[in-house]
Write a protein that holds these residues in place. Structure first.
Motif, PDB file in Angstrom:
ATOM      1  N   VAL A   6      37.984  41.634  37.233  1.00 28.57           N
ATOM      2  CA  VAL A   6      38.707  41.744  35.922  1.00 28.57           C
ATOM      3  C   VAL A   6      39.721  40.635  35.697  1.00 28.57           C
ATOM      4  O   VAL A   6      40.563  40.700  36.765  1.00 28.57           O
ATOM      5  N   VAL A   7      39.766  39.765  34.796  1.00 24.63           N
ATOM      6  CA  VAL A   7      40.646  38.847  34.723  1.00 24.63           C
ATOM      7  C   VAL A   7      41.505  39.182  33.666  1.00 24.63           C
ATOM      8  O   VAL A   7      41.235  39.231  32.644  1.00 24.63           O
ATOM      9  N   ARG A   8      42.982  39.258  33.853  1.00 21.30           N
ATOM     10  CA  ARG A   8      43.853  39.539  32.960  1.00 21.30           C
ATOM     11  C   ARG A   8      45.000  38.607  32.806  1.00 21.30           C
ATOM     12  O   ARG A   8      45.333  37.856  33.651  1.00 21.30           O
ATOM     13  N   VAL A   9      45.411  38.378  31.196  1.00 24.18           N
ATOM     14  CA  VAL A   9      46.445  37.536  31.187  1.00 24.18           C
ATOM     15  C   VAL A   9      47.604  38.328  31.701  1.00 24.18           C
ATOM     16  O   VAL A   9      48.063  39.294  31.044  1.00 24.18           O
ATOM     17  N   LYS A  10      48.303  37.790  32.596  1.00 25.31           N
ATOM     18  CA  LYS A  10      49.526  38.433  33.103  1.00 25.31           C
ATOM     19  C   LYS A  10      50.770  37.651  32.285  1.00 25.31           C
ATOM     20  O   LYS A  10      51.708  38.503  32.144  1.00 25.31           O
TER      21      LYS A  10
END
Length: 97
Positions: A6-10
């Motif tokens: 899962v790639v999340r905008v941090k």
């Protein structure tokens, strides 16, 4: 064993040209991407995704620790471009098919 990343905008530094905001996400499952993905962002993580999906720990890839890693969009932002850079968190999860 199969994994999902899962790639999340941090964090967004400046203005993301693709329109990402903090908390936005997309998933990588096998060879497929689910969700809206910027090709520039994807380019920053492509060489890391295959080993990460195969179980290589983030610290061995030099991007974090355990099942959490971090990468940055290649857009440098002002004064070089009108965009900005985005920090992405990659979270690997065991996927049950």
């Amino acid at each position: 064993m199969s994994y999902e990343v899962v790639v999340r905008v941090k964090e967004v530094r400046g203005r993301c040209a693709a329109g990402y905001s903090e908390g936005d996400s997309f998933s990588i499952i096998g060879f497929c991407v689910e969700g809206r993905v910027c090709i520039h962002a994807l380019s920053s993580m492509l060489t890391l995704l295959s080993p990460f999906l195969k179980g290589i720990k983030a610290e061995l890839l030099g991007i974090g620790s355990g099942d959490l890693g971090y990468v940055q969009c290649p857009d440098p932002g002002p004064p070089y471009t009108c965009g900005g850079t985005v920090i992405f968190e990659l979270e690997r999860k065991l996927k049950n098919f």
